[in-house]
Design a protein around this motif. Structure first.
Motif, PDB file in Angstrom:
ATOM      1  N   PRO A 158       1.840  -7.990  -5.917  1.00 45.11           N
ATOM      2  CA  PRO A 158       1.884  -8.412  -7.317  1.00 45.11           C
ATOM      3  C   PRO A 158       2.747  -7.482  -8.163  1.00 45.11           C
ATOM      4  CG  PRO A 158      -0.263  -7.491  -6.736  1.00 45.11           C
ATOM      5  CD  PRO A 158       0.483  -7.646  -5.467  1.00 45.11           C
ATOM      6  N   PRO A 159       3.584  -8.043  -9.043  1.00 42.88           N
ATOM      7  CA  PRO A 159       4.443  -7.207  -9.880  1.00 42.88           C
ATOM      8  C   PRO A 159       3.662  -6.340 -10.856  1.00 42.88           C
ATOM      9  CG  PRO A 159       4.588  -9.524 -10.510  1.00 42.88           C
ATOM     10  CD  PRO A 159       3.838  -9.476  -9.229  1.00 42.88           C
ATOM     11  N   SER A 160       2.373  -6.647 -11.046  1.00 45.24           N
ATOM     12  CA  SER A 160       1.542  -5.831 -11.919  1.00 45.24           C
ATOM     13  C   SER A 160       1.097  -4.525 -11.260  1.00 45.24           C
ATOM     14  CB  SER A 160       0.306  -6.633 -12.342  1.00 45.24           C
ATOM     15  OG  SER A 160      -0.430  -7.040 -11.192  1.00 45.24           O
ATOM     16  N   ASP A 161       1.307  -4.415  -9.938  1.00 51.63           N
ATOM     17  CA  ASP A 161       0.879  -3.226  -9.197  1.00 51.63           C
ATOM     18  C   ASP A 161       1.968  -2.158  -9.279  1.00 51.63           C
ATOM     19  OD1 ASP A 161       0.060  -1.321  -7.361  1.00 51.63           O
ATOM     20  OD2 ASP A 161      -0.714  -2.795  -5.945  1.00 51.63           O
ATOM     21  N   PRO A 162       1.697  -1.009  -9.869  1.00 45.98           N
ATOM     22  CA  PRO A 162       2.736   0.018 -10.057  1.00 45.98           C
ATOM     23  C   PRO A 162       3.284   0.599  -8.759  1.00 45.98           C
ATOM     24  CG  PRO A 162       0.563   0.872 -10.667  1.00 45.98           C
ATOM     25  CD  PRO A 162       0.408  -0.607 -10.467  1.00 45.98           C
ATOM     26  N   GLN A 163       2.549   0.472  -7.646  1.00 49.57           N
ATOM     27  CA  GLN A 163       3.049   1.075  -6.400  1.00 49.57           C
ATOM     28  C   GLN A 163       4.311   0.385  -5.886  1.00 49.57           C
ATOM     29  OE1 GLN A 163       0.924   0.507  -2.606  1.00 49.57           O
ATOM     30  NE2 GLN A 163      -0.411  -0.977  -3.658  1.00 49.57           N
ATOM     31  N   TRP A 164       4.565  -0.852  -6.366  1.00 49.95           N
ATOM     32  CA  TRP A 164       5.756  -1.567  -5.889  1.00 49.95           C
ATOM     33  C   TRP A 164       6.943  -1.422  -6.844  1.00 49.95           C
ATOM     34  CZ3 TRP A 164       4.364  -1.675  -1.358  1.00 49.95           C
ATOM     35  CH2 TRP A 164       3.092  -2.085  -0.960  1.00 49.95           C
ATOM     36  N   LYS A 165       6.803  -0.603  -7.875  1.00 47.37           N
ATOM     37  CA  LYS A 165       7.907  -0.406  -8.811  1.00 47.37           C
ATOM     38  C   LYS A 165       9.073   0.276  -8.094  1.00 47.37           C
ATOM     39  CE  LYS A 165       9.107   1.530 -13.325  1.00 47.37           C
ATOM     40  NZ  LYS A 165       9.744   0.258 -13.752  1.00 47.37           N
ATOM     41  N   GLY A 166      10.213  -0.379  -8.098  1.00 43.72           N
ATOM     42  CA  GLY A 166      11.406   0.161  -7.448  1.00 43.72           C
ATOM     43  C   GLY A 166      11.369   0.101  -5.931  1.00 43.72           C
ATOM     44  N   ALA A 167      10.361  -0.561  -5.335  1.00 47.21           N
ATOM     45  CA  ALA A 167      10.217  -0.578  -3.873  1.00 47.21           C
ATOM     46  C   ALA A 167      11.341  -1.350  -3.207  1.00 47.21           C
ATOM     47  CB  ALA A 167       8.873  -1.198  -3.487  1.00 47.21           C
ATOM     48  N   ALA A 168      11.709  -0.918  -1.996  1.00 43.04           N
ATOM     49  CA  ALA A 168      12.707  -1.636  -1.205  1.00 43.04           C
ATOM     50  C   ALA A 168      12.084  -2.935  -0.705  1.00 43.04           C
ATOM     51  CB  ALA A 168      13.165  -0.784  -0.035  1.00 43.04           C
ATOM     52  N   SER A 169      12.775  -4.035  -0.900  1.00 40.24           N
ATOM     53  CA  SER A 169      12.212  -5.344  -0.564  1.00 40.24           C
ATOM     54  C   SER A 169      12.075  -5.576   0.929  1.00 40.24           C
ATOM     55  CB  SER A 169      13.065  -6.455  -1.191  1.00 40.24           C
ATOM     56  OG  SER A 169      12.975  -6.400  -2.602  1.00 40.24           O
ATOM     57  N   ARG A 170      12.696  -4.709   1.762  1.00 39.77           N
ATOM     58  CA  ARG A 170      12.492  -4.862   3.201  1.00 39.77           C
ATOM     59  C   ARG A 170      11.013  -4.657   3.555  1.00 39.77           C
ATOM     60  NH1 ARG A 170      15.916  -1.641   6.811  1.00 39.77           N
ATOM     61  NH2 ARG A 170      14.427  -2.330   8.400  1.00 39.77           N
ATOM     62  N   ILE A 171      10.284  -3.892   2.739  1.00 38.38           N
ATOM     63  CA  ILE A 171       8.846  -3.718   2.955  1.00 38.38           C
ATOM     64  C   ILE A 171       8.148  -5.072   2.899  1.00 38.38           C
ATOM     65  CG2 ILE A 171       6.729  -2.729   1.987  1.00 38.38           C
ATOM     66  CD1 ILE A 171       8.473  -0.444   0.888  1.00 38.38           C
ATOM     67  N   PHE A 172       8.549  -5.912   1.943  1.00 42.87           N
ATOM     68  CA  PHE A 172       7.926  -7.217   1.762  1.00 42.87           C
ATOM     69  C   PHE A 172       8.254  -8.144   2.933  1.00 42.87           C
ATOM     70  CE2 PHE A 172       9.077  -6.361  -2.966  1.00 42.87           C
ATOM     71  CZ  PHE A 172       8.152  -5.331  -3.020  1.00 42.87           C
ATOM     72  N   LEU A 173       9.535  -8.121   3.345  1.00 42.63           N
ATOM     73  CA  LEU A 173       9.952  -9.012   4.431  1.00 42.63           C
ATOM     74  C   LEU A 173       9.302  -8.617   5.751  1.00 42.63           C
ATOM     75  CD1 LEU A 173      11.756 -11.396   5.240  1.00 42.63           C
ATOM     76  CD2 LEU A 173      13.562  -9.741   5.764  1.00 42.63           C
ATOM     77  N   GLU A 174       9.269  -7.330   6.054  1.00 42.13           N
ATOM     78  CA  GLU A 174       8.668  -6.886   7.310  1.00 42.13           C
ATOM     79  C   GLU A 174       7.166  -7.167   7.331  1.00 42.13           C
ATOM     80  OE1 GLU A 174       9.953  -2.850   7.417  1.00 42.13           O
ATOM     81  OE2 GLU A 174      11.919  -3.330   8.281  1.00 42.13           O
ATOM     82  N   HIS A 175       6.529  -7.086   6.171  1.00 47.51           N
ATOM     83  CA  HIS A 175       5.098  -7.429   6.078  1.00 47.51           C
ATOM     84  C   HIS A 175       4.890  -8.909   6.401  1.00 47.51           C
ATOM     85  CE1 HIS A 175       0.993  -7.418   4.480  1.00 47.51           C
ATOM     86  NE2 HIS A 175       1.297  -8.518   3.807  1.00 47.51           N
ATOM     87  N   ALA A 176       5.742  -9.772   5.829  1.00 43.62           N
ATOM     88  CA  ALA A 176       5.624 -11.212   6.113  1.00 43.62           C
ATOM     89  C   ALA A 176       5.865 -11.499   7.589  1.00 43.62           C
ATOM     90  CB  ALA A 176       6.617 -11.993   5.252  1.00 43.62           C
ATOM     91  N   ALA A 177       6.829 -10.805   8.202  1.00 42.97           N
ATOM     92  CA  ALA A 177       7.109 -11.013   9.625  1.00 42.97           C
ATOM     93  C   ALA A 177       5.913 -10.603  10.482  1.00 42.97           C
ATOM     94  CB  ALA A 177       8.354 -10.228  10.031  1.00 42.97           C
ATOM     95  N   ARG A 178       5.218  -9.527  10.098  1.00 45.29           N
ATOM     96  CA  ARG A 178       4.026  -9.111  10.850  1.00 45.29           C
ATOM     97  C   ARG A 178       2.920 -10.143  10.742  1.00 45.29           C
ATOM     98  NH1 ARG A 178       5.344  -3.892   8.908  1.00 45.29           N
ATOM     99  NH2 ARG A 178       3.932  -4.145   7.142  1.00 45.29           N
ATOM    100  N   ILE A 179       2.755 -10.705   9.549  1.00 48.27           N
ATOM    101  CA  ILE A 179       1.733 -11.738   9.375  1.00 48.27           C
ATOM    102  C   ILE A 179       2.027 -12.922  10.288  1.00 48.27           C
ATOM    103  CG2 ILE A 179       0.864 -13.488   7.752  1.00 48.27           C
ATOM    104  CD1 ILE A 179       1.066 -11.389   5.564  1.00 48.27           C
ATOM    105  N   VAL A 180       3.281 -13.345  10.323  1.00 51.74           N
ATOM    106  CA  VAL A 180       3.677 -14.466  11.171  1.00 51.74           C
ATOM    107  C   VAL A 180       3.375 -14.156  12.637  1.00 51.74           C
ATOM    108  CG1 VAL A 180       5.692 -15.678  12.087  1.00 51.74           C
ATOM    109  CG2 VAL A 180       5.408 -15.439   9.619  1.00 51.74           C
ATOM    110  N   ARG A 181       3.726 -12.971  13.097  1.00 56.89           N
ATOM    111  CA  ARG A 181       3.538 -12.624  14.507  1.00 56.89           C
ATOM    112  C   ARG A 181       2.065 -12.438  14.842  1.00 56.89           C
ATOM    113  NH1 ARG A 181       8.823  -9.235  13.780  1.00 56.89           N
ATOM    114  NH2 ARG A 181      10.315 -10.675  14.705  1.00 56.89           N
TER     115      ARG A 181
END
Length: 403
Positions: free
Chosen positions: A304-327
């Motif tokens: 969620p964009p309201s979560d400060p821990q993701w401020k400025g985060a590299a979006s590869r974190i999001f994509l790799e997380h989605a890939a793990r969920i799929v696998r």
């Protein structure tokens, strides 16, 4: 299961046997015979390379099978960089020890030891085994209760007695252990000249380690005879693949700046994309596309964009997380396609590097990654260089529950 609550696992795939009971075959030993169009061991490795806790996978092979294994590994879908081959010994027990020794420098906490000729093991069983390890168990054995009436042979080919089946179980693999515990037990057995154990749980029992039983699955069959291989081929060939396609869309505003990040690649520019993270519209759209294939919500649900821990985060974190969920849900990512819509900067000179980054993040081959770009012909907010948009499509094949 959340990654931070998962264990650090190594995997030993035992594949050095000759499989005499399956008979000779032009394809080689039974672990290299083809079922569903691919070698048995390729199906087995598929499961583990797409199971996120498996940090390092050691395949223990026969010295004569190097070429066969390399060809089979080429047909595995997933992160093959985690797979290493070592040569086994003259017995299964010695082969397993060779695999364990190959994992000593990896720092894994637990290890799963699995027969290469059990290609129908599923992620649900692996998760169940891992859950037991996380409770502190040092040895975990999947097994199914014996349902047939058992007879012990007597003299002259006659029945000697009927054996009560209450409390009897048929052992399966993968058998899982605290790594240092089973390594020490195997080393002790080798030093004592014991080479007669039929599975790794038996070695743990001999070493005084309690072995926890968990419920196995009847699908997790071991391919022993030629008829087993034939039936496995028919099972896979008759099943229809569960192919799912997801799409995603994202757009971010352009503001004064020094560059934009697209597909994980920073491109110098006189503007930047505005967003809570690095605002990589391509990876955001592709993340949503992957999540859509298994009904796992969208990027905002997980980050969620309201979560400060993701401020400025590299979006590869999001994509790799989605890939793990799929696998983790049994999916194999077959294709990722991204279309970027922007007046500037020019995407064409960077497409090859963008595709390479997608391949690395998703753990798939380069030919399964596509990046395209177009302008909006100076129409609308994109045409006025006020923003950049991305459309993404992902294709994932899931294990057919009817297979």
């Amino acid at each position: 299961m959340d990654k931070k609550n998962r264990s650090s696992c190594g995997v030993v795939i035992v594949a050095a046997g000759r499989g005499e009971r399956a008979g000779s075959h032009p394809d080689g030993p039974k672990q290299y015979r083809r079922i569903g169009g691919r070698p048995v061991i390729a199906h087995t490795l598929d499961v583990f390379v797409n199971w996120s806790p498996a940090e390092r996978i050691v395949a223990v092979i026969h010295p004569d099978d190097s070429d066969l294994f390399a060809a089979a590994l080429a047909e595995v879908e997933g992160d093959k960089e985690r797979v290493k081959a070592v040569f086994g010994g003259s017995s299964r027990q010695r082969s397993v020890l060779a695999g364990l020794e190959a994992l000593t420098a990896s720092g894994v906490e637990h290890v799963l030891i699995h027969d290469a000729v059990r290609p129908f093991v599923g992620p649900a069983l692996l998760d169940c085994i891992e859950a037991s390890l996380l409770t502190g168990e040092r040895a975990v054995l999947p097994a199914v209760a014996v349902t047939d009436t058992l007879k012990r042979a007597g003299a002259n080919g006659c029945v000697g007695e009927t054996v009560p089946r209450a409390g009897l179980f048929a052992a399966q693999t993968p058998q899982a252990f605290h790594f240092s515990t089973i390594l020490e037990a195997h080393r002790r057995a080798a030093q004592d000249g014991r080479d007669d154990f039929t599975d790794d749980a038996a070695i743990a029992e001999w070493a005084g380690v309690p072995v926890r039983l968990v419920e196995g699955t009847p699908d997790n069959v071991k391919l022993t005879l030629q008829k087993d291989i034939t039936m496995a081929d028919e099972r896979l060939s008759a099943s229809f693949p569960d192919v799912r396609t997801g799409n995603g869309y994202d757009v971010h505003q352009l503001v004064p700046g020094d560059g934009v990040t697209l597909c994980g690649l920073f491109l110098p520019h006189d503007q930047k994309l505005s967003g809570h993270s690095d605002a990589d519209v391509a990876l955001h759209a592709l993340t949503d596309a992957l999540l859509a294939t298994c009904g796992a919500g969208d990027i905002g649900d997980h980050f969620p964009p309201s979560d400060p821990q993701w401020k400025g985060a590299a979006s590869r974190i999001f994509l790799e997380h989605a890939a793990r969920i799929v696998r983790d849900r049994g999916g194999v990512i077959m294709n990722a396609d991204v279309s970027l819509i922007a007046e500037a900067p020019k995407i064409g000179p960077h497409r090859a590097e963008m595709r390479q980054k997608l391949a690395e993040m998703l753990g798939i081959s380069l030919d399964r990654c596509s990046v395209k770009a177009t302008t909006n012909e100076q129409i609308g907010f994109i045409g006025r260089r006020e923003g950049i948009a991305a459309i993404a499509t992902a294709t994932v094949v899931y294990r057919n529950p009817l297979a």
